[in-house]
Enzyme design. Structure first.
Site, PDB file in Angstrom:
ATOM      1  N   CYS A 132     -10.412 -13.344  17.770  1.00 32.19           N
ATOM      2  CA  CYS A 132     -10.977 -12.107  18.330  1.00 32.19           C
ATOM      3  C   CYS A 132     -12.297 -11.827  17.633  1.00 32.19           C
ATOM      4  O   CYS A 132     -12.385 -11.908  16.411  1.00 32.19           O
ATOM      5  CB  CYS A 132     -10.042 -10.932  18.089  1.00 32.19           C
ATOM      6  N   ASP A 168      -8.274   3.297   9.535  1.00 27.58           N
ATOM      7  CA  ASP A 168      -7.726   2.642   8.349  1.00 27.58           C
ATOM      8  C   ASP A 168      -8.831   2.779   7.301  1.00 27.58           C
ATOM      9  O   ASP A 168      -9.906   2.191   7.440  1.00 27.58           O
ATOM     10  CB  ASP A 168      -7.382   1.180   8.647  1.00 27.58           C
ATOM     11  N   ARG A 184       0.817  -1.206   0.000  1.00 34.07           N
ATOM     12  CA  ARG A 184       0.000   0.000   0.000  1.00 34.07           C
ATOM     13  C   ARG A 184       0.862   1.272   0.000  1.00 34.07           C
ATOM     14  O   ARG A 184       0.484   2.280  -0.551  1.00 34.07           O
ATOM     15  CB  ARG A 184      -0.885  -0.040   1.253  1.00 34.07           C
ATOM     16  N   TYR A 185       1.989   1.181   0.693  1.00 34.96           N
ATOM     17  CA  TYR A 185       2.843   2.356   0.874  1.00 34.96           C
ATOM     18  C   TYR A 185       4.144   2.166   0.095  1.00 34.96           C
ATOM     19  O   TYR A 185       4.552   1.030  -0.151  1.00 34.96           O
ATOM     20  CB  TYR A 185       3.162   2.531   2.368  1.00 34.96           C
ATOM     21  N   ARG A 242       7.134   0.199   2.416  1.00 28.50           N
ATOM     22  CA  ARG A 242       6.895  -0.906   3.345  1.00 28.50           C
ATOM     23  C   ARG A 242       5.753  -1.782   2.853  1.00 28.50           C
ATOM     24  O   ARG A 242       4.905  -1.349   2.077  1.00 28.50           O
ATOM     25  CB  ARG A 242       6.611  -0.395   4.749  1.00 28.50           C
ATOM     26  N   ARG A 251      -9.497  -9.164   9.932  1.00 29.92           N
ATOM     27  CA  ARG A 251      -9.190 -10.134   8.870  1.00 29.92           C
ATOM     28  C   ARG A 251      -9.921 -11.445   9.100  1.00 29.92           C
ATOM     29  O   ARG A 251      -9.381 -12.514   8.839  1.00 29.92           O
ATOM     30  CB  ARG A 251      -7.685 -10.382   8.798  1.00 29.92           C
ATOM     31  N   LYS A 275      -3.856   4.201   6.572  1.00 32.47           N
ATOM     32  CA  LYS A 275      -4.169   4.764   7.887  1.00 32.47           C
ATOM     33  C   LYS A 275      -4.197   6.277   7.838  1.00 32.47           C
ATOM     34  O   LYS A 275      -3.252   6.905   7.363  1.00 32.47           O
ATOM     35  CB  LYS A 275      -3.138   4.288   8.898  1.00 32.47           C
ATOM     36  N   ASP A 305     -12.692  -1.262  12.320  1.00 34.87           N
ATOM     37  CA  ASP A 305     -12.933  -1.370  10.879  1.00 34.87           C
ATOM     38  C   ASP A 305     -14.366  -1.840  10.592  1.00 34.87           C
ATOM     39  O   ASP A 305     -15.054  -2.340  11.474  1.00 34.87           O
ATOM     40  CB  ASP A 305     -11.945  -2.363  10.256  1.00 34.87           C
ATOM     41  N   CYS A 311      -4.610 -18.375  14.055  1.00 34.76           N
ATOM     42  CA  CYS A 311      -4.536 -17.513  15.229  1.00 34.76           C
ATOM     43  C   CYS A 311      -4.702 -18.378  16.481  1.00 34.76           C
ATOM     44  O   CYS A 311      -5.265 -19.463  16.407  1.00 34.76           O
ATOM     45  CB  CYS A 311      -5.652 -16.475  15.207  1.00 34.76           C
ATOM     46  N   CYS A 325     -12.144  -9.100  14.904  1.00 35.69           N
ATOM     47  CA  CYS A 325     -11.055  -9.258  13.926  1.00 35.69           C
ATOM     48  C   CYS A 325     -11.351  -8.554  12.606  1.00 35.69           C
ATOM     49  O   CYS A 325     -12.423  -8.693  12.034  1.00 35.69           O
ATOM     50  CB  CYS A 325     -10.840 -10.748  13.649  1.00 35.69           C
TER      51      CYS A 325
HETATM   52  C1  LIG Z   1      -0.599  -0.705   8.704  1.00 33.13           C
HETATM   53  C2  LIG Z   1       0.011  -1.080   7.445  1.00 33.13           C
HETATM   54  C3  LIG Z   1       1.358  -0.835   7.208  1.00 33.13           C
HETATM   55  C4  LIG Z   1       2.275  -0.203   8.216  1.00 33.13           C
HETATM   56  O1  LIG Z   1       1.870   1.102   8.494  1.00 33.13           O
HETATM   57  P1  LIG Z   1       2.685   1.988   9.526  1.00 33.13           P
HETATM   58  O2  LIG Z   1       1.892   3.265   9.632  1.00 33.13           O
HETATM   59  O3  LIG Z   1       4.043   2.189   8.920  1.00 33.13           O
HETATM   60  O4  LIG Z   1       2.759   1.248  10.808  1.00 33.13           O
HETATM   61  C5  LIG Z   1       1.872  -1.212   5.979  1.00 33.13           C
HETATM   62  N1  LIG Z   1       1.090  -1.766   5.032  1.00 33.13           N
HETATM   63  C6  LIG Z   1      -0.219  -1.984   5.217  1.00 33.13           C
HETATM   64  C7  LIG Z   1      -1.026  -2.580   4.132  1.00 33.13           C
HETATM   65  C8  LIG Z   1      -0.803  -1.647   6.447  1.00 33.13           C
HETATM   66  O5  LIG Z   1      -2.112  -1.886   6.640  1.00 33.13           O
END
Ligand SMILES: *Cc1c(COP(=O)(O)O)cnc(C)c1O
Length: 399
Positions: free
Chosen positions: A128, A329, A111-112, A115, A133, A336, A292, A124, A131
């Site tokens: 929960c 989110d 997504r980012y 990372r 997911r 987020k 969520d 699990c 949850c």
């Molecule tokens: C939460 C998340 C992250 C990490 O987000 P941070 O704000 O860096 O902790 C990375 N990828 C996805 C898809 C996420 O949902």
């Protein structure tokens, strides 16, 4: 914490303290649950109905910190099904964060820019009830198999911009040490992967899993971080403290991600007690999530304002270290988005008027010389124009 008047009366200490025994002896049926908590006939029937759609699993440890009489016990509410789970709401979604929809290879959500989220298992220790997911962990919709590990690692290897890999699931610490180590070893061998993060609720729901040998293995793969999931101060008990202490002693910074849950922790007093209890045990509150829109969790959702109110009650009132960021989110895969109370009361071209946590006003005078940093001495990074709103702010971007 072990209770002796339950179905586990005959378990030995070494059984109770063994994580595999804990997993094997999880509560999954009403008949088992009935022996641990008081249930009315009506509750039993309702739980049976829920189990047709979403399974239940509660470790003996987590069951042992549950109240056997209060049906509104915050531990019980997170683990025992409620009939409201199967009355879906219009806004409910199977995959609210578009994690599977936006997945380039099974198990990966990218997504980012720098990372990646890497789901390594659908298992699990406890299911929960809130949850996000549950499509994976409780319905096996996108069953994550071990054969998906190789293509996922291949993908991370091919994306040079990825410097942070978040290993999650399911719960990655349900994997045996050898399988987990294999994944960590492969990730560590990728030059551009700077940090590895593990997302796991195991320290809270199955603290016996955090063995000395697990920690000894994990510390070989530093820099390694771990985020866990405490939602209520009652989860901070000697066993979970010991698990987190072992992790911290192995040099693993431990963070916490809570979910705001109606009737469980949607109170500034409870949250303050929680975050202070966490920092006392070297666990850094990282995020508080708005619940969520995942299917069957509507009864847990709070107004967005509740999160702002909780933040207002923490910032300034307690250690900055204990103050998590409140985030939504974004449904549909927006990632987020942080939300804060407003601290900027007004501004002009020279001054900004701010209010502090007490509500007092303060003026900060901005510099007269507003010429921008030319970056001549800047050698950091490759000076690429940023993306997103940061890109809009860039001097070279035209509006
Ligand atoms: C939460 C998340 C992250 C990490 O987000 P941070 O704000 O860096 O902790 C990375 N990828 C996805 C898809 C996420 O949902």
């Amino acid at each position: 914490m072990r209770k002796l008047n339950t179905i586990w009366a005959n378990a030995t200490d070494s059984q109770w303290n063994n994580w595999r025994w804990q997993l094997k002896n999880r509560i999954a049926t009403v008949a088992q649950l009935r022996q641990v908590v008081t249930l009315s006939d009506n509750e039993e029937q309702e739980i049976e109905q829920c189990l047709k759609i979403f399974p239940m699993a509660i470790t003996p440890h987590y069951a042992s910190i549950m109240s056997d009489s209060e049906s509104d016990c915050p531990i019980r509410m997170q683990a025992v099904p409620d009939i409201q789970e199967i009355s879906f709401r219009d806004c409910d979604m199977e995959d609210p964060l578009h994690e599977s929809l936006d997945s380039p290879v099974p198990g990966i959500t990218h997504r980012y820019p720098d990372r990646i989220l890497f789901l390594v298992t659908d298992q699990c220790a406890v299911y929960c009830r809130h949850c996000t997911r549950r499509r994976i962990a409780q319905r096996g919709q996108q069953v994550l198999q071990y054969k998906h590990i190789e293509p996922a690692i291949e993908y991370i290897n091919s994306r040079k911009a990825v410097r942070d890999v978040l290993v999650s699931g399911g719960d990655p610490l349900t994997l045996p040490d050898e399988k987990l180590e294999y994944i960590l070893m492969r990730l560590r061998a990728i030059k551009h992967v700077e940090i590895i993060r593990i997302g796991s609720r195991i320290p809270v729901v199955l603290p016996q899993r955090i063995t000395r040998s697990l920690c000894k293995m994990l510390k070989k793969y530093h820099p390694l971080w771990l985020n866990t999931h405490f939602n209520h101060p009652r989860e901070i008990v000697p066993e979970s403290i010991e698990a987190c202490t072992r992790l911290a002693d192995a040099g693993i910074p431990v963070g916490n991600q809570s979910v705001l849950l109606k009737g469980i922790n949607d109170s500034p007093y409870i949250m303050k007690e929680l975050v202070q209890g966490l920092v006392k045990n070297r666990i850094r509150p990282y995020y508080i999530y708005q619940c969520d829109l995942s299917a069957g969790t509507g009864h847990f959702r709070t107004a967005v304002g509740k999160g702002i109110e909780i933040y207002e009650n923490l910032r300034g009132h307690t250690s900055g270290l204990a103050v998590p960021t409140f985030v939504i989110d974004a449904p549909g895969g927006g990632g987020k988005i942080p939300l804060f109370p407003n601290y900027v009361v007004s501004r002009s071209d020279r001054k900004i008027v701010l209010r502090n946590f007490e509500g007092n006003l303060y003026t900060y005078t901005e510099p007269e010389d507003l010429s921008v940093y030319k970056g001549k001495t800047c050698t950091a990074g490759n000076n690429k124009t940023p993306t997103g709103v940061a890109g809009l702010l860039h001097p070279k971007t035209r509006g």
